[in-house]
Enzyme design. Sequence first.
Site, short mmCIF file in Angstrom:
data_model
loop_
_atom_site.label_atom_id
_atom_site.label_comp_id
_atom_site.label_asym_id
_atom_site.label_seq_id
_atom_site.Cartn_x
_atom_site.Cartn_y
_atom_site.Cartn_z
N THR A 12 22.91 28.64 9.70
CA THR A 12 23.81 28.77 8.56
C THR A 12 23.60 30.10 7.84
OG1 THR A 12 23.70 26.36 8.28
CG2 THR A 12 24.67 27.64 6.48
N ARG A 34 11.66 38.26 9.06
CA ARG A 34 10.51 38.58 9.90
C ARG A 34 10.92 39.46 11.07
NH1 ARG A 34 8.44 32.87 9.26
NH2 ARG A 34 6.56 32.99 7.98
N ARG A 35 12.19 39.32 11.47
CA ARG A 35 12.72 40.13 12.58
C ARG A 35 14.15 40.52 12.25
NH1 ARG A 35 13.02 34.81 14.05
NH2 ARG A 35 15.02 34.06 14.84
N LEU A 70 16.84 28.79 3.84
CA LEU A 70 15.57 28.77 4.56
C LEU A 70 15.19 27.34 4.94
CD1 LEU A 70 13.25 30.66 5.42
CD2 LEU A 70 12.12 30.10 3.28
N GLY A 71 14.78 27.17 6.18
CA GLY A 71 14.37 25.85 6.61
C GLY A 71 13.92 25.85 8.06
N TYR A 122 10.31 14.55 5.41
CA TYR A 122 11.31 15.64 5.38
C TYR A 122 12.16 15.56 4.12
CZ TYR A 122 15.34 18.46 6.84
OH TYR A 122 16.35 19.39 6.90
N LYS A 126 12.27 18.15 0.69
CA LYS A 126 13.54 18.72 0.24
C LYS A 126 13.82 18.33 -1.21
CE LYS A 126 15.08 20.79 4.02
NZ LYS A 126 15.29 22.25 4.06
N LEU A 149 24.03 19.52 11.08
CA LEU A 149 24.79 20.75 11.16
C LEU A 149 25.18 21.03 12.60
CD1 LEU A 149 22.68 22.96 8.74
CD2 LEU A 149 25.03 22.20 8.36
N ARG A 157 17.13 22.38 20.11
CA ARG A 157 16.55 21.24 19.42
C ARG A 157 17.11 19.98 20.08
NH1 ARG A 157 17.11 22.84 12.95
NH2 ARG A 157 15.92 24.78 13.02
#
Length: 225
Positions: A12, A34-35, A70-71, A122, A126, A149, A157
């Site tokens: 997302t 990070r990249r 972020l997740g 989880y 949140k 999503l 996944r």
Amino acid sequence: MNVLVLGATGLTGRLVVEKLLKRSGVSSVVVPVRRSLGIDSPKLAEHVVDFETLESRAAIFKVDALICCLGTTIKKAGSQEAFRKVDYDYAYRAAKLAKAAGVNRLILMSAIGASSRSTVFYNRVKGELEDAVRGLGFDYLAIYHPSLLLGDRKEHRTGEALGMAVMPLANRALIGPLHKYRAIEAETVAEAMVNELIEFTGAENSRTAIKVREYDDIRRLATKS
């Protein structure tokens, strides 16, 4: 308007970045990563950061708005502790840095079922993040509660892949109170977030507003552009 997007390398988050870059009212899109995203745009300001020392990069949070996507997953993180570090610690520290820098608008990606009282780890993490961010006092806070999503993820996944295969049929059965649990395209969520941010920017708000966005709200907001 200058917007910082956290979690820009995710499904997302990347879509949010791409959509912001196309909006004429957005001057720059700041992404701590990070990249590299590998996106070529004069409006994109990438900053390769170490999230463990995020406070040392406080200057990049001097923007007009923050969108946090972020997740991770417990499987990808490797443990509950590592999951919490990303989904709670990094996200909350970023929100604090943004608030300290004068940001008054935050759009936060959370999840359906999020609650600090949940027995599901989880959902509890949140929910704890939502509670903590509410306490920071943003003038405008929108919390998104999507279910599964749908979209083309770079990483595989297994559970989500199976879910995506059956959700077109399952969605039809989710009616009434279960409607909010329908799977939704990440593209739709990203469009809604960007539209909500742009809509708020042009509106006058004299008091704090906290919005919780679920399936129907998200789809409605996605059609506003």
